[in-house]
Design a protein around this motif. Structure first.
Motif, PDB file in Angstrom:
ATOM      1  N   VAL A  26       0.828  -1.201   0.000  1.00 46.15           N
ATOM      2  CA  VAL A  26       0.000   0.000   0.000  1.00 46.15           C
ATOM      3  C   VAL A  26       0.865   1.256   0.000  1.00 46.15           C
ATOM      4  O   VAL A  26       0.594   2.216  -0.730  1.00 46.15           O
ATOM      5  N   LEU A  27       1.932   1.265   0.788  1.00 49.82           N
ATOM      6  CA  LEU A  27       2.837   2.422   0.846  1.00 49.82           C
ATOM      7  C   LEU A  27       3.480   2.687  -0.509  1.00 49.82           C
ATOM      8  O   LEU A  27       3.564   3.841  -0.953  1.00 49.82           O
ATOM      9  N   ILE A  28       3.937   1.628  -1.168  1.00 53.32           N
ATOM     10  CA  ILE A  28       4.554   1.784  -2.492  1.00 53.32           C
ATOM     11  C   ILE A  28       3.542   2.324  -3.488  1.00 53.32           C
ATOM     12  O   ILE A  28       3.830   3.233  -4.273  1.00 53.32           O
ATOM     13  N   LEU A  29       2.339   1.771  -3.436  1.00 52.76           N
ATOM     14  CA  LEU A  29       1.276   2.191  -4.354  1.00 52.76           C
ATOM     15  C   LEU A  29       0.932   3.676  -4.161  1.00 52.76           C
ATOM     16  O   LEU A  29       0.766   4.420  -5.135  1.00 52.76           O
ATOM     17  N   LEU A  30       0.878   4.110  -2.910  1.00 56.00           N
ATOM     18  CA  LEU A  30       0.527   5.498  -2.611  1.00 56.00           C
ATOM     19  C   LEU A  30       1.652   6.474  -2.938  1.00 56.00           C
ATOM     20  O   LEU A  30       1.406   7.579  -3.435  1.00 56.00           O
ATOM     21  N   LYS A  31       2.895   6.075  -2.661  1.00 57.60           N
ATOM     22  CA  LYS A  31       4.033   6.990  -2.815  1.00 57.60           C
ATOM     23  C   LYS A  31       4.689   6.938  -4.194  1.00 57.60           C
ATOM     24  O   LYS A  31       5.226   7.934  -4.681  1.00 57.60           O
ATOM     25  N   MET A  32       4.679   5.752  -4.825  1.00 67.23           N
ATOM     26  CA  MET A  32       5.380   5.607  -6.104  1.00 67.23           C
ATOM     27  C   MET A  32       4.502   5.084  -7.234  1.00 67.23           C
ATOM     28  O   MET A  32       4.925   5.056  -8.381  1.00 67.23           O
ATOM     29  N   GLY A  33       3.305   4.636  -6.901  1.00 68.06           N
ATOM     30  CA  GLY A  33       2.438   4.071  -7.919  1.00 68.06           C
ATOM     31  C   GLY A  33       2.785   2.626  -8.230  1.00 68.06           C
ATOM     32  O   GLY A  33       3.565   2.000  -7.529  1.00 68.06           O
ATOM     33  N   SER A  34       2.200   2.117  -9.293  1.00 65.30           N
ATOM     34  CA  SER A  34       2.477   0.734  -9.683  1.00 65.30           C
ATOM     35  C   SER A  34       3.630   0.711 -10.695  1.00 65.30           C
ATOM     36  O   SER A  34       3.927   1.738 -11.310  1.00 65.30           O
ATOM     37  N   ARG A  56       9.511  -2.792  -5.079  1.00 61.33           N
ATOM     38  CA  ARG A  56      10.128  -1.682  -5.808  1.00 61.33           C
ATOM     39  C   ARG A  56      10.550  -0.583  -4.835  1.00 61.33           C
ATOM     40  O   ARG A  56       9.786  -0.212  -3.948  1.00 61.33           O
ATOM     41  N   THR A  57      11.767  -0.074  -5.015  1.00 65.91           N
ATOM     42  CA  THR A  57      12.276   0.980  -4.135  1.00 65.91           C
ATOM     43  C   THR A  57      12.608   2.263  -4.896  1.00 65.91           C
ATOM     44  O   THR A  57      12.940   3.269  -4.283  1.00 65.91           O
ATOM     45  N   MET A  58      12.535   2.243  -6.226  1.00 67.54           N
ATOM     46  CA  MET A  58      12.871   3.425  -7.022  1.00 67.54           C
ATOM     47  C   MET A  58      11.690   3.873  -7.865  1.00 67.54           C
ATOM     48  O   MET A  58      10.888   3.063  -8.316  1.00 67.54           O
ATOM     49  N   THR A  59      11.626   5.180  -8.091  1.00 69.86           N
ATOM     50  CA  THR A  59      10.603   5.727  -8.971  1.00 69.86           C
ATOM     51  C   THR A  59      10.976   5.438 -10.427  1.00 69.86           C
ATOM     52  O   THR A  59      12.086   4.982 -10.709  1.00 69.86           O
ATOM     53  N   ASN A  60      10.071   5.717 -11.327  1.00 68.90           N
ATOM     54  CA  ASN A  60      10.329   5.521 -12.760  1.00 68.90           C
ATOM     55  C   ASN A  60      10.611   6.842 -13.473  1.00 68.90           C
ATOM     56  O   ASN A  60      10.370   6.972 -14.675  1.00 68.90           O
ATOM     57  N   GLU A  61      11.125   7.827 -12.739  1.00 64.87           N
ATOM     58  CA  GLU A  61      11.379   9.148 -13.316  1.00 64.87           C
ATOM     59  C   GLU A  61      12.424   9.093 -14.419  1.00 64.87           C
ATOM     60  O   GLU A  61      13.452   8.416 -14.282  1.00 64.87           O
ATOM     61  N   LYS A  62      12.149   9.814 -15.502  1.00 57.66           N
ATOM     62  CA  LYS A  62      13.045   9.828 -16.657  1.00 57.66           C
ATOM     63  C   LYS A  62      13.450  11.259 -17.003  1.00 57.66           C
ATOM     64  O   LYS A  62      12.784  12.225 -16.614  1.00 57.66           O
TER      65      LYS A  62
END
Length: 196
Positions: A26-34, A56-62
């Motif tokens: 839930v924390l990952i979903l709320l903070k970083m999404g799927s 997952r511990t990293m965002t998908n930022e590009k």
């Protein structure tokens, strides 16, 4: 005996940690999404390829070119916490249940490293990879690749039930104290480029 121990302990931990799986998800979903889980192909016993699971511990930022930003830019807040507490490793218990991994053994590394190992280093694949191992309790990401592989090969040559129990106990202590999560020069371990 080791496989039976792994299976029983994995089954027990999946039940015990089920609330934790839900909370972290839930924390990952709320903070970083799927997606919540990170799945990557890794070589296991006898270099057989399997899919390892992690939270997952990293965002998908590009960047403007569509390339992923460096690890230190994508490892933020909740991701840092999940990694520093080793919660990201919890889904690998399902790899243990499936028989692809053991609780103790050399860590499964990237497929791209396979041709870079020398003859001795490649012996790390003579046993199932582990969630923790002799290299992890002797420095983890704070030691060099060569030191890691020396510890891995030593484990392969000296493995026993009692050594596994020792490694599991030291791992528990290190997780509690959050030791050796990062290398001395990077947020995550630098890529292996082969030994001299």
């Amino acid at each position: 005996m080791k496989r039976l121990f792994d299976f029983i302990l994995a089954l027990f931990l999946v039940v015990i940690f089920s609330p934790l799986y839900i909370i972290v998800s839930v924390l990952i979903l709320l903070k970083m999404g799927s997606p919540i889980l990170f799945r990557q192909q890794r070589p296991g016993l006898n270099e057989k390829i399997f899919g390892i699971y992690k939270f997952r511990t990293m965002t998908n930022e590009k960047d403007e070119n569509g390339e992923l930003l460096p690890d230190e830019n994508r490892l933020i807040g909740i991701g840092k916490f999940i990694r520093s507490t080793s919660l990201d490793e919890l889904p690998q218990i399902f790899n243990v249940l499936k028989g692809e991994m053991s609780f103790v053994g050399p860590r499964p590394l990237l497929i791209e490293y396979l041709p870079l190992y020398n003859e001795i280093q490649s012996k790390r694949h003579n046993v199932k990879p582990g969630i923790t191992g002799w290299a992890q309790v002797n420095g983890r990401n704070a030691i060099s690749w060569e030191q890691k592989f020396d510890y891995d090969v030593w484990y392969v040559q000296n493995q026993s039930f009692f050594l596994d129990m020792k490694i599991l106990w030291i791992t528990f202590l290190k997780v509690i104290n959050r030791n050796d999560i990062s290398s001395a020069t990077a947020v995550t371990m630098e890529k292996f480029k082969g030994s001299n």
